[in-house]
Write an enzyme that holds these catalytic residues in place. Structure first.
Site, PDB file in Angstrom:
ATOM      1  N   ASN A   1      -9.252  -4.033 -12.361  1.00 40.13           N
ATOM      2  CA  ASN A   1      -9.263  -2.876 -13.249  1.00 40.13           C
ATOM      3  C   ASN A   1      -7.887  -2.218 -13.187  1.00 40.13           C
ATOM      4  O   ASN A   1      -7.526  -1.627 -12.175  1.00 40.13           O
ATOM      5  CB  ASN A   1     -10.354  -1.898 -12.809  1.00 40.13           C
ATOM      6  CG  ASN A   1     -10.456  -0.682 -13.723  1.00 40.13           C
ATOM      7  OD1 ASN A   1      -9.571  -0.400 -14.519  1.00 40.13           O
ATOM      8  ND2 ASN A   1     -11.544   0.059 -13.581  1.00 40.13           N
TER       9      ASN A   1
ATOM     10  N   CYS B   1      -8.955   5.518 -17.833  1.00 40.93           N
ATOM     11  CA  CYS B   1      -9.125   4.152 -18.348  1.00 40.93           C
ATOM     12  C   CYS B   1      -9.248   4.096 -19.867  1.00 40.93           C
ATOM     13  O   CYS B   1      -9.095   3.032 -20.459  1.00 40.93           O
ATOM     14  CB  CYS B   1     -10.330   3.483 -17.695  1.00 40.93           C
ATOM     15  SG  CYS B   1     -10.218   3.376 -15.889  1.00 40.93           S
TER      16      CYS B   1
ATOM     17  N   HIS C   1     -12.128  -2.460 -22.185  1.00 35.84           N
ATOM     18  CA  HIS C   1     -11.524  -2.087 -20.906  1.00 35.84           C
ATOM     19  C   HIS C   1     -12.043  -3.043 -19.844  1.00 35.84           C
ATOM     20  O   HIS C   1     -13.245  -3.286 -19.738  1.00 35.84           O
ATOM     21  CB  HIS C   1     -11.898  -0.647 -20.569  1.00 35.84           C
ATOM     22  CG  HIS C   1     -11.568  -0.251 -19.172  1.00 35.84           C
ATOM     23  ND1 HIS C   1     -10.356  -0.518 -18.593  1.00 35.84           N
ATOM     24  CD2 HIS C   1     -12.313   0.393 -18.224  1.00 35.84           C
ATOM     25  CE1 HIS C   1     -10.356  -0.054 -17.340  1.00 35.84           C
ATOM     26  NE2 HIS C   1     -11.524   0.495 -17.103  1.00 35.84           N
TER      27      HIS C   1
END
Length: 328
Positions: A285, A122, A255
């Site tokens: 996500n 990520c 993020h």
């Protein structure tokens, strides 16, 4: 002459299939797994996500995002002399050829430009931008296409409601170019491999097949605890490097993993909620794609304007984290 790298184009792409919490809950219920829109939203802030079609790969999503970034930048594929793709879900199982090389081919780039993948989960996009920035500042490259692209739906265990409701697919891209005008003001990267077991896909290749599990595993509470502790720290490190106070941040583009982590980070930086770009509610996500997806959304709707300071930061498996402070 001091050389900088500057963002001159952004682009993004989401697969056509949009799955709401209610639709996902119905699919899970058919397997005897209970969840609900309320349960998902209360724990993550996610209301929907997009899943790639069976025949769509990370490179396909990346190419669409790249085309839009190139168009905004006023550049042709032939103008690009380096392609960097951040992805944890590359096109090929053995991770080669790199997804960046596949993107290069699909864009019709026959100019011999360099191309490679970056793997920091990520945090991948932040790592990729920092890498591109260093290449441009060194004079080695002039126009760099940086992409975050993921098809995380391929590694989700749809019998584990603690993870399968959180992730989605998508791609985001930027074009960085050499400039005499300041653009990327500071980058800061970190990793701590002692936490590699809290977020991983615990499988490996053996005799042409997966040994272990090919599904994502996450220790949610441990990831949450680490994320909230490092994101504020790395943002301040980037600000200190650029000799700017937190109040100089016009937009925080974190993020997009969990709205509670995002809100906590903004609060610790002393930023009001309205200065944070949020897309996690509609995208879920999307790992390395989440920051460029959110950045492109805010650029195209006019929130992010030329000259403004944007803080991009991510945290991911490895354990990795980092930040990029840019002047748009």
């Amino acid at each position: 002459m001091t050389l900088y790298s500057k963002i001159i184009g952004t682009g993004s792409y989401l697969p056509a299939q949009r799955v709401t919490n209610a639709e996902l809950a119905a699919q899970l219920a058919a397997k005897g797994i209970e969840t609900s829109d309320e349960w998902i939203v209360s724990r993550s802030g996610i209301s929907a996500r997009h899943f790639a079609a069976v025949d769509q790969h990370s490179s396909d999503l990346a190419v669409e995002a790249a085309k839009r970034a190139l168009e905004m930048a006023g550049k042709e594929p032939a103008d690009i002399d380096l392609v960097i793709v951040a992805s944890s879900t590359p096109d090929f199982y053995g991770s080669f050829p790199s997804t960046a090389c596949i993107v290069q081919r699909k864009l019709g780039m026959a100019n011999g430009s360099a191309a490679f993948d970056v793997q920091a989960v990520c945090s991948g996009f932040v790592y990729a931008v920092a890498t591109a920035d260093a290449f441009i500042k060194s004079g080695a490259h002039k126009n760099v296409l940086v992409i975050g692209a993921e098809v995380f739906s391929r590694i989700l265990n749809f019998e584990d409601r603690t993870t399968c409701v959180l992730f989605g697919d998508g791609a985001g891209a930027i074009v960085l170019t050499a400039s005499e005008e300041p653009g990327i003001l500071a980058t800061k990267l970190h990793a701590d491999g002692s936490h590699s077991d809290i977020l991983q896909v615990p499988g490996n290749v053996a005799n042409g097949a997966i040994a272990g599990s090919g599904f994502l595993y996450m220790d949610g509470p441990a990831v949450f605890k680490l994320a909230v502790s490092v994101l504020e720290q790395v943002a301040h490190e980037a600000l200190d490097k650029a000799q700017l106070p937190a109040s100089a941040i016009d937009w925080l583009v974190p993020h997009q993993a969990n709205i509670r982590i995002m809100n906590s980070t903004a609060k610790k930086l002393g930023l009001p909620a309205e200065k944070m770009v949020v897309t996690v509610d509609q995208h879920g996500n999307t790992s390395a794609a989440s920051i460029p997806l959110a950045l492109d959304a805010a650029v195209r709707d006019g929130r992010i304007k030329p000259g403004q300071h944007v803080m991009m930061e991510g945290v991911g498996g490895g354990f990795t984290w980092g930040a990029v402070l840019a002047r748009m």
